[in-house]
Scaffold this motif. Structure first.
Motif, PDB file in Angstrom:
ATOM      1  N   LEU A 140       1.691   1.062   3.289  1.00 15.83           N
ATOM      2  CA  LEU A 140       0.547   1.645   2.573  1.00 15.83           C
ATOM      3  C   LEU A 140      -0.212   0.559   1.818  1.00 15.83           C
ATOM      4  O   LEU A 140       0.342  -0.485   1.499  1.00 15.83           O
ATOM      5  CB  LEU A 140       1.045   2.675   1.549  1.00 15.83           C
ATOM      6  CG  LEU A 140       1.498   4.043   2.055  1.00 15.83           C
ATOM      7  CD1 LEU A 140       2.170   4.823   0.934  1.00 15.83           C
ATOM      8  CD2 LEU A 140       0.329   4.846   2.627  1.00 15.83           C
TER       9      LEU A 140
ATOM     10  N   GLU B 230       0.173   6.476  -4.189  1.00 17.04           N
ATOM     11  CA  GLU B 230       1.078   7.092  -3.218  1.00 17.04           C
ATOM     12  C   GLU B 230       2.159   6.126  -2.736  1.00 17.04           C
ATOM     13  O   GLU B 230       3.204   6.559  -2.231  1.00 17.04           O
ATOM     14  CB  GLU B 230       0.303   7.661  -2.029  1.00 17.04           C
ATOM     15  CG  GLU B 230      -0.415   8.977  -2.323  1.00 17.04           C
ATOM     16  CD  GLU B 230      -1.701   8.799  -3.146  1.00 17.04           C
ATOM     17  OE1 GLU B 230      -2.123   7.631  -3.386  1.00 17.04           O
ATOM     18  OE2 GLU B 230      -2.275   9.834  -3.537  1.00 17.04           O
TER      19      GLU B 230
ATOM     20  N   THR C 226       2.230   6.028   6.115  1.00 18.85           N
ATOM     21  CA  THR C 226       1.116   5.074   6.168  1.00 18.85           C
ATOM     22  C   THR C 226      -0.176   5.765   5.723  1.00 18.85           C
ATOM     23  O   THR C 226      -0.133   6.879   5.206  1.00 18.85           O
ATOM     24  CB  THR C 226       1.001   4.467   7.586  1.00 18.85           C
ATOM     25  OG1 THR C 226       0.045   3.408   7.563  1.00 18.85           O
ATOM     26  CG2 THR C 226       0.581   5.500   8.626  1.00 18.85           C
ATOM     27  N   SER C 227      -1.297   5.099   5.884  1.00 14.38           N
ATOM     28  CA  SER C 227      -2.577   5.731   5.565  1.00 14.38           C
ATOM     29  C   SER C 227      -3.557   5.429   6.693  1.00 14.38           C
ATOM     30  O   SER C 227      -3.322   4.515   7.486  1.00 14.38           O
ATOM     31  CB  SER C 227      -3.126   5.213   4.236  1.00 14.38           C
ATOM     32  OG  SER C 227      -3.503   3.873   4.363  1.00 14.38           O
ATOM     33  N   ASP C 228      -4.641   6.195   6.726  1.00 14.12           N
ATOM     34  CA  ASP C 228      -5.639   5.934   7.771  1.00 14.12           C
ATOM     35  C   ASP C 228      -6.085   4.475   7.695  1.00 14.12           C
ATOM     36  O   ASP C 228      -6.189   3.786   8.703  1.00 14.12           O
ATOM     37  CB  ASP C 228      -6.829   6.913   7.683  1.00 14.12           C
ATOM     38  CG  ASP C 228      -7.402   7.086   6.274  1.00 14.12           C
ATOM     39  OD1 ASP C 228      -6.900   6.432   5.335  1.00 14.12           O
ATOM     40  OD2 ASP C 228      -8.353   7.871   6.117  1.00 14.12           O
TER      41      ASP C 228
ATOM     42  N   LYS D 174      -3.093   2.872  10.114  1.00 12.30           N
ATOM     43  CA  LYS D 174      -2.556   3.864  11.061  1.00 12.30           C
ATOM     44  C   LYS D 174      -2.633   3.343  12.491  1.00 12.30           C
ATOM     45  O   LYS D 174      -1.690   3.496  13.279  1.00 12.30           O
ATOM     46  CB  LYS D 174      -3.336   5.178  10.913  1.00 12.30           C
ATOM     47  CG  LYS D 174      -3.040   6.236  11.986  1.00 12.30           C
ATOM     48  CD  LYS D 174      -1.598   6.727  11.920  1.00 12.30           C
ATOM     49  CE  LYS D 174      -1.381   8.027  12.690  1.00 12.30           C
ATOM     50  NZ  LYS D 174      -1.486   7.887  14.128  1.00 12.30           N
TER      51      LYS D 174
ATOM     52  N   LEU E 283      -1.559   9.249   4.914  1.00  6.02           N
ATOM     53  CA  LEU E 283      -2.358   9.503   3.722  1.00  6.02           C
ATOM     54  C   LEU E 283      -3.821   9.238   4.055  1.00  6.02           C
ATOM     55  O   LEU E 283      -4.143   8.252   4.714  1.00  6.02           O
ATOM     56  CB  LEU E 283      -1.910   8.545   2.609  1.00  6.02           C
ATOM     57  CG  LEU E 283      -2.725   8.596   1.324  1.00  6.02           C
ATOM     58  CD1 LEU E 283      -2.304   9.796   0.482  1.00  6.02           C
ATOM     59  CD2 LEU E 283      -2.565   7.305   0.523  1.00  6.02           C
ATOM     60  N   GLN E 284      -4.701  10.114   3.575  1.00  6.34           N
ATOM     61  CA  GLN E 284      -6.113   9.862   3.809  1.00  6.34           C
ATOM     62  C   GLN E 284      -6.665   9.013   2.663  1.00  6.34           C
ATOM     63  O   GLN E 284      -6.647   9.423   1.519  1.00  6.34           O
ATOM     64  CB  GLN E 284      -6.867  11.177   3.875  1.00  6.34           C
ATOM     65  CG  GLN E 284      -8.239  11.000   4.476  1.00  6.34           C
ATOM     66  CD  GLN E 284      -8.860  12.341   4.805  1.00  6.34           C
ATOM     67  OE1 GLN E 284      -8.876  13.243   3.975  1.00  6.34           O
ATOM     68  NE2 GLN E 284      -9.367  12.479   6.009  1.00  6.34           N
ATOM     69  N   ARG E 285      -7.092   7.814   2.993  1.00  6.14           N
ATOM     70  CA  ARG E 285      -7.605   6.929   1.956  1.00  6.14           C
ATOM     71  C   ARG E 285      -9.023   6.470   2.271  1.00  6.14           C
ATOM     72  O   ARG E 285      -9.901   6.516   1.437  1.00  6.14           O
ATOM     73  CB  ARG E 285      -6.660   5.716   1.808  1.00  6.14           C
ATOM     74  CG  ARG E 285      -7.209   4.559   0.992  1.00  6.14           C
ATOM     75  CD  ARG E 285      -7.283   4.893  -0.482  1.00  6.14           C
ATOM     76  NE  ARG E 285      -8.026   3.885  -1.241  1.00  6.14           N
ATOM     77  CZ  ARG E 285      -9.106   4.124  -1.970  1.00  6.14           C
ATOM     78  NH1 ARG E 285      -9.590   5.350  -2.082  1.00  6.14           N
ATOM     79  NH2 ARG E 285      -9.711   3.156  -2.618  1.00  6.14           N
TER      80      ARG E 285
ATOM     81  N   TRP F 183      -0.592  14.911   8.219  1.00 10.56           N
ATOM     82  CA  TRP F 183      -1.398  14.469   7.084  1.00 10.56           C
ATOM     83  C   TRP F 183      -0.656  14.704   5.778  1.00 10.56           C
ATOM     84  O   TRP F 183      -0.119  15.788   5.541  1.00 10.56           O
ATOM     85  CB  TRP F 183      -2.735  15.216   7.033  1.00 10.56           C
ATOM     86  CG  TRP F 183      -3.715  14.753   8.061  1.00 10.56           C
ATOM     87  CD1 TRP F 183      -4.128  15.446   9.166  1.00 10.56           C
ATOM     88  CD2 TRP F 183      -4.421  13.502   8.068  1.00 10.56           C
ATOM     89  NE1 TRP F 183      -5.047  14.705   9.873  1.00 10.56           N
ATOM     90  CE2 TRP F 183      -5.249  13.504   9.227  1.00 10.56           C
ATOM     91  CE3 TRP F 183      -4.439  12.387   7.229  1.00 10.56           C
ATOM     92  CZ2 TRP F 183      -6.080  12.428   9.547  1.00 10.56           C
ATOM     93  CZ3 TRP F 183      -5.263  11.317   7.545  1.00 10.56           C
ATOM     94  CH2 TRP F 183      -6.072  11.346   8.698  1.00 10.56           C
ATOM     95  N   TRP F 184      -0.660  13.730   4.928  1.00 11.01           N
ATOM     96  CA  TRP F 184      -0.033  13.820   3.593  1.00 11.01           C
ATOM     97  C   TRP F 184      -0.560  15.048   2.848  1.00 11.01           C
ATOM     98  O   TRP F 184       0.203  15.860   2.331  1.00 11.01           O
ATOM     99  CB  TRP F 184      -0.326  12.521   2.835  1.00 11.01           C
ATOM    100  CG  TRP F 184       0.153  12.458   1.410  1.00 11.01           C
ATOM    101  CD1 TRP F 184      -0.216  13.257   0.367  1.00 11.01           C
ATOM    102  CD2 TRP F 184       1.104  11.525   0.887  1.00 11.01           C
ATOM    103  NE1 TRP F 184       0.426  12.867  -0.777  1.00 11.01           N
ATOM    104  CE2 TRP F 184       1.237  11.808  -0.492  1.00 11.01           C
ATOM    105  CE3 TRP F 184       1.834  10.459   1.424  1.00 11.01           C
ATOM    106  CZ2 TRP F 184       2.086  11.072  -1.340  1.00 11.01           C
ATOM    107  CZ3 TRP F 184       2.667   9.729   0.581  1.00 11.01           C
ATOM    108  CH2 TRP F 184       2.798  10.038  -0.773  1.00 11.01           C
TER     109      TRP F 184
END
Ligand code: WT7
Length: 670
Positions: free
Chosen positions: A158, A163, A204-206, A218, A244-246, A260-261
């Motif tokens: 991340l 998060e 992870t995140s986008d 991602k 996670l959407q960041r 999705w988180w």
């Protein structure tokens, strides 16, 4: 700077002599946890006379236990078990213990996001202890829902967002073992680490923001999960990927695998009691490569690690209820584990997290953050400090910086010139500097000033922390006299020491426990001065041998950096028929300085004057940048190959910027 040659030594010679000494400011000492050198010495001596008693008292006082331990220590080198029979939980010690009193609604994490574009403010979020507790419980329930059990490995990949801390704490809440991989690492590194530890899940995140662009985290995970060796997947242990959407960039979500988180946390309860875990339950695996070889999965366990990070944070940072504490390290490094997340939170302190780079959108980013949040304690790396020096004093000079009361460094020996700059330009001569020596393997600080107690000298991490027994020894493992260089070892076990290398007992024994029987070998060269202060002179592997004199890299580099035109320097040896080794210095210059033949000669003479003729580089090469690991350490191994005119071989996956190497090699060929 006053440097002079010291007496000849059998082992590593120590050539740099630094005479400046700074006593703690009485006003600081008065309010500090430890108020004098005498008090430090008394406590230290007691801790060494009976370490079990000391650590037992601290564990009793500092930690929440679900079940008391029966035995403080079981030690059969190299295997240590601390607080045997006891049960505790790291997340409960970082969160639940703060919810009953005044701290419940205090800021636990203040987060500053990277600004989307120059001129725009960074995004900001604050999580109180109660809010953080809730988020951790919810996410722990998500982990459970998707089959994560005690002992399962979870990979965290991340950016520096809250998060990341939430994921780590959620793992500890249920006894899952996290392995954080720095967001700057590639798909291949992610795959290798998944394979090594057999992770079941990736978080992870986008994407992540870095200097205005998006790092496709991602996408990297997708690529990692496709990597095959001899036709076989090396990541088949992975069952689920939580995203996670960041950054809101486009990502592909694989049905049945990717979740999705924000969807997941909405479907679970915010109640999750902390698992009662044995003291020795594995807490995390963190891969470290240092500057050589295949990454090692360093394993830490629950109670001992927690005690180490809590106690060192409290005394070395002199943490107080009102502090705004900022450690600039990424959670992907041990510094981020011990001193962004676990140590400060266990103390109920406010920890600041920053997502982005120190020079984006401008070279004043850090100072802007210090003033914005009235940061009181700042902990960063010498590599960053040297960069700030290079960028120029005008950037910090635009700011007040008057909230700062304590400064810290970690990661490399700090060149005395960089120390002085930090002291004057950032600390305005007012803030004590704690130069802390430790390693991924030691879990917490080992050699460090105690700010209200220890007089400091630029370039040394000074004296051992309570309960820690460092010693400088010769090749036979015998202690060497003061002012003689040698190998740094730790004689006795300590609670936050590593418990092994994941899946590789043999390498664990060979690397740390074979050099000097019964002692932990740090891999560092060191000397103690007449005050008993420890001076790290560099990694043993990098030690130079010129005409029979063994010289540490740090000292020659510090001499170079003490010249007004030099920003940074790395020194390596190359074979020399007469001297055995000749020195090659790679030097980056400050913004306003120009490379020239005269300057080459001046710098050679400067080293001659500062240290002595033996340390004069045969060759000074100017370069725009030095090859560094992603955590900022100079990779001398690669420079050595370039200096020898060889093709660069070996692992370069940990290199921060490969183009630096290509440039250097090309210049050599020309
Ligand atoms: C190595 C450990 C500890 C967290 C960050 C690095 C060098 C670290 C100092 C210091 C001189 C230092 C040593 C050590 N090092 N701090 N204050 N003075 N050298 O962790 O990546 O495990 O590296 O960094 O060589 O062995 P790491």
């Amino acid at each position: 700077m006053s440097t002079k040659k010291t007496a000849k030594a059998k082992n590593i010679e120590s050539v740099l002599k630094e005479d400046r000494k700074f006593a703690p400011d009485p006003a600081f000492s008065k309010q500090a946890h430890i108020k004098s050198l005498a008090q430090y010495r008394k406590l230290y001596n007691a801790s060494i006379k009976d370490p079990k008693k000391f650590w037992a008292e601290q564990a009793e006082k500092e930690l929440l236990w679900f079940k008391p331990w029966k035995k403080v220590l079981e030690w059969k080198a190299p295997d240590a078990k601390w607080f045997v029979g006891g049960q505790t939980n790291v997340s409960a010690n970082c969160l639940d213990i703060h919810l009953d009193g005044d701290r419940a609604n205090k800021a636990a994490i203040i987060w500053e996001g990277e600004p989307a574009a120059p001129g725009l403010p960074g995004e900001e979020r604050t999580l109180t202890f109660r809010q953080l507790h809730r988020e951790v419980c919810r996410f722990a329930n998500v982990l459970k829902k998707h089959g994560i059990k005690r002992g399962d490995r979870v990979m965290i990949y991340l950016p520096m967002v809250p998060e990341a801390a939430i994921s780590m704490l959620a793992c500890t809440r249920i006894g899952a073992v996290h392995s954080v991989v720095f967001g700057g690492f590639s798909a291949q590194s992610v795959a290798d680490r998944i394979q090594d530890c057999g992770a079941k899940m990736v978080i992870t995140s986008d994407g992540g923001f870095r200097r205005g662009s998006v790092v496709p985290l991602k996408q990297n995970v997708d690529d990692a999960l496709k990597i095959k060796v001899k036709g076989k997947s090396i990541t088949k242990t992975i069952d689920k990927v939580i995203v996670l959407q960041r950054t809101k960039n486009d990502v592909k979500m694989k049905r049945g695998r990717d979740l999705w988180w924000h969807h997941e946390i909405d479907q679970v309860s915010d109640q999750c009691p902390p698992a009662k875990l044995d003291s020795e339950h594995p807490l995390f695996i963190l891969y470290t490569s240092g500057s050589t070889g295949k990454p090692k999965g360093i394993l830490h366990s629950t109670a001992g690690y927690l005690l180490g990070s809590k106690l060192t944070s409290k005394y070395v940072f002199d943490l107080k209820e009102s502090d705004v504490y900022w450690c600039t390290a990424d959670v992907g490094w041990i510094t981020g584990h011990s001193y962004v997340v676990y140590g400060p939170l266990a103390n109920g302190a406010t920890t600041l997290m920053y997502e982005g780079a120190p020079n984006w959108p401008g070279p004043d980013r850090f100072w802007n953050i210090v003033d914005k949040y009235n940061v009181t304690i700042m902990y960063t790396a010498p590599t960053a400090i040297r960069a700030f020096m290079k960028w120029g004093d005008e950037w910090p000079k635009k700011y007040r910086l008057d909230s700062l009361r304590l400064l810290g460094t970690v990661g490399e020996p700090i060149n005395p010139e960089a120390w002085m700059w930090y002291h004057k330009v950032i600390g305005k001569g007012r803030c004590p500097i704690v130069d802390t020596w430790w390693q991924t393997e030691t879990g917490g600080m080992m050699i460090t000033p105690i700010p209200g107690a220890t007089p400091t000298k630029p370039g040394t991490a000074t004296l051992p922390f309570f309960g820690i027994t460092p010693e400088v020894v010769d090749d036979k493992g015998k202690a060497v006299p003061k002012n003689t260089g040698g190998k740094l070892v730790i004689r006795k076990p300590w609670p936050s020491m590593l418990r092994g290398i994941w899946g590789d007992k043999k390498r664990f024994i060979e690397t740390y426990w074979s050099e000097v029987k019964g002692s932990y070998f740090t891999g560092d060269g060191c000397r103690q001065d007449s005050d008993g202060y420890f001076w790290i002179v560099g990694r043993i592997d990098d030690v130079l041998n010129v005409s029979g004199h063994r010289i540490g890299t740090a000292e020659v580099e510090s001499a170079l950096v003490s010249h007004k035109d030099v920003a940074e320097a790395a020194v390596v040896g190359r074979p020399d028929e007469i001297k055995g080794q000749g020195l090659v210095a790679f030097v980056t210059l400050k913004g306003s300085s120009k490379a020239s033949k005269e300057l080459q000669q001046t710098l050679r003479n400067h080293v001659g004057k500062e240290i002595g003729a033996v340390a004069k580089p045969d060759l000074v090469r100017f370069t725009e940048a030095l090859p560094k690991t992603r955590s900022g350490k100079i990779m001398r191994r690669l420079l050595k190959q370039i200096a020898e005119g060889k093709e660069v071989k070996g692992d370069t996956t940990t290199l921060e910027d490969v183009s630096v190497l290509t440039k250097l090699s090309k210049e050599s060929a020309a």
